[in-house]
Design a protein around this motif. Structure first.
Motif, PDB file in Angstrom:
ATOM      1  N   PRO A   1      56.186  42.431  45.400  1.00  0.00           N
ATOM      2  CA  PRO A   1      55.237  41.691  46.227  1.00  0.00           C
ATOM      3  C   PRO A   1      55.965  40.859  47.272  1.00  0.00           C
ATOM      4  O   PRO A   1      56.907  40.143  46.951  1.00  0.00           O
TER       5      PRO A   1
ATOM      6  N   THR B   1      55.154  38.439  50.615  1.00  0.00           N
ATOM      7  CA  THR B   1      54.280  37.720  51.535  1.00  0.00           C
ATOM      8  C   THR B   1      54.786  37.880  52.964  1.00  0.00           C
ATOM      9  O   THR B   1      55.970  37.670  53.239  1.00  0.00           O
TER      10      THR B   1
ATOM     11  N   ARG C   1      53.069  39.213  36.578  1.00  0.00           N
ATOM     12  CA  ARG C   1      54.449  38.864  36.944  1.00  0.00           C
ATOM     13  C   ARG C   1      54.775  37.469  36.440  1.00  0.00           C
ATOM     14  O   ARG C   1      54.023  36.524  36.685  1.00  0.00           O
TER      15      ARG C   1
ATOM     16  N   THR D   1      68.539  43.153  45.844  1.00  0.00           N
ATOM     17  CA  THR D   1      68.608  44.327  44.970  1.00  0.00           C
ATOM     18  C   THR D   1      69.153  45.516  45.748  1.00  0.00           C
ATOM     19  O   THR D   1      68.689  45.807  46.853  1.00  0.00           O
TER      20      THR D   1
ATOM     21  N   GLY E   1      62.607  44.235  46.758  1.00  0.00           N
ATOM     22  CA  GLY E   1      61.972  43.487  47.832  1.00  0.00           C
ATOM     23  C   GLY E   1      62.559  43.776  49.205  1.00  0.00           C
ATOM     24  O   GLY E   1      62.076  44.631  49.958  1.00  0.00           O
ATOM     25  N   ARG E   2      63.642  43.067  49.544  1.00  0.00           N
ATOM     26  CA  ARG E   2      64.137  43.100  50.919  1.00  0.00           C
ATOM     27  C   ARG E   2      64.568  44.485  51.383  1.00  0.00           C
ATOM     28  O   ARG E   2      64.394  44.832  52.557  1.00  0.00           O
TER      29      ARG E   2
END
Ligand code: FMN
Length: 357
Positions: A22, A24, A224, A294, A314-315
């Protein structure tokens, strides 16, 4: 286990074990309606096994950031239908993260001008509103009657998500937002049945998970958590208390047959997460947090050593719409541009090139 092999988590069918974490991105305007750009962004990333959307607010007083999308109004639901349809057209699977910001929000961001929390304990720090930076305020401590209202907002939001075509929802009980505020003794100093002991602090989160599961089916629900993640003043510094709280939570939700539990922790292979895992019958998704981005090596190792069923990324997914293909081929990757994480428009959002470009 192979990162690129399929897996079913409850009713969710994943083509591989790379989960889009997730994220934002605040590109849904003052009304919180995700538009075509948001649909394009998610559709570009549909080759991950499961997309978890950015945190979506489930009620009028739960918005945490200007530009954050909601799932409260018909217009928001219609916006999300466009997203779900676009992802499904690309063969993807998508769940919506339901995020009540609680005391992380600010009166300028909520409809009633109140911010809600388990207890009237303010965060010592600042928040970004549409008017610039502001001090966090002392939140309103939810009454027993108001707890039921918030729980029902989560249920209504989950039902809207399913109506919009989503495959499932994820309850955001991590990173210092409302549900995490209940779990932490730093933010929950209640003395009624929802605070005062590990079991009591876990109670509201369990009640929300029960109600949402009853409404849409546990197999479509994930949660989560981020035990001992000391962020936004939800210090969980007492290891025994933390362990007891999360064991109470996991034992409480165990009968619900959830799709997965997603754990954000700096050391997913370490003793705390692996002990918690013993109390999870659902799938386990892990992510090692913000400290280090990651990468392929970490994700492959976590799966190969069977520390998790899937890895939230994520990134790297922000920067690489075709990350799964790049990781399969061990191809070079685009670097993320953090200056655009919370900006507006297509730049740094839908303009990351694919390998084929
Ligand atoms: C721009 C940005 C926005 C994020 N938004 C959320 C969010 O809405 N909900 C959430 O649970 N975590 C959120 N996170 C945390 C990520 O899901 C993830 O745990 C974190 O980025 C670390 O994983 P990575 O190293 O793979 O990026 C966010 C992280 C970033 C960088």
């Amino acid at each position: 286990m192979d990162l690129f092999s399929p897996i079913d988590l409850g009713d969710l069918h994943l083509a591989n074990r790379v989960v889009m974490a997730p994220l934002t991105r605040v590109r849904s305007g003052a009304e919180g309606v995700p538009g075509p750009l948001v649909a394009e962004h998610y559709a570009q990333r549909a080759s991950v096994g499961l997309i978890i959307t950015e945190g979506v607010y489930p009620g009028a007083d739960s918005r945490g950031y200007f530009g954050q999308p909601g799932i409260v109004t018909d217009a928001q639901e219609a916006g999300w239908r466009r997203v779900a349809d676009a992802v499904h057209a690309e063969g993807g699977t998508i769940a919506m993260q339901l995020m009540h910001a609680g005391r992380v929000s600010h009166p300028d961001l909520t409809e009633s001008g109140r911010t809600l929390a388990p207890s009237a304990v303010a965060i010592d720090g600042e928040v970004h509103t549409q008017h610039g930076k502001a001090r966090h305020v002392e939140p309103h401590a939810l009454t027993e009657a108001e707890l039921a209202v918030v729980r029902d907002e989560f249920v209504a939001a989950a039902q809207r998500a399913v109506r919009a075509g989503f495959d499932g929802v994820e309850l955001h009980a991590a990173n210092g937002y409302l549900l995490h505020q209940f779990l932490s003794p730093a933010s929950n100093v209640r003395t009624d049945g929802w605070g005062g002991s590990p079991e009591a602090r876990a109670r509201f989160v369990i009640e929300v998970a029960q109600a949402v599961s009853a409404a849409i089916g546990g197999g479509r629900v994930g949660i989560r958590i981020s035990p001992a993640h000391n962020i936004q003043d939800v210090a969980e510094t007492d290891a025994d208390e933390t362990r007891a709280t999360y064991l109470a939570l996991l034992d409480g939700i165990r009968p619900l047959g959830l799709a997965y539990v997603s754990v954000l922790h700096a050391d997913p292979a370490g003793p705390l997460v692996q002990e918690l895992r013993g109390h999870v019958d659902a799938g386990l998704v892990v992510n090692s947090g913000f400290g280090r981005q990651t990468d392929r090596e970490e994700a492959v190792a976590l799966l190969e050593r069977a520390h998790a069923d899937a890895v939230a990324v994520g990134r790297a997914v922000i920067a690489n719409p075709d990350l799964v293909e790049r990781w399969r081929r061990e191809a070079p990757e685009n670097a993320p541009r953090p200056e655009h994480f919370y900006s507006d428009g297509a730049e740094g959002y839908t303009d990351y090139p694919r390998l084929s470009a």
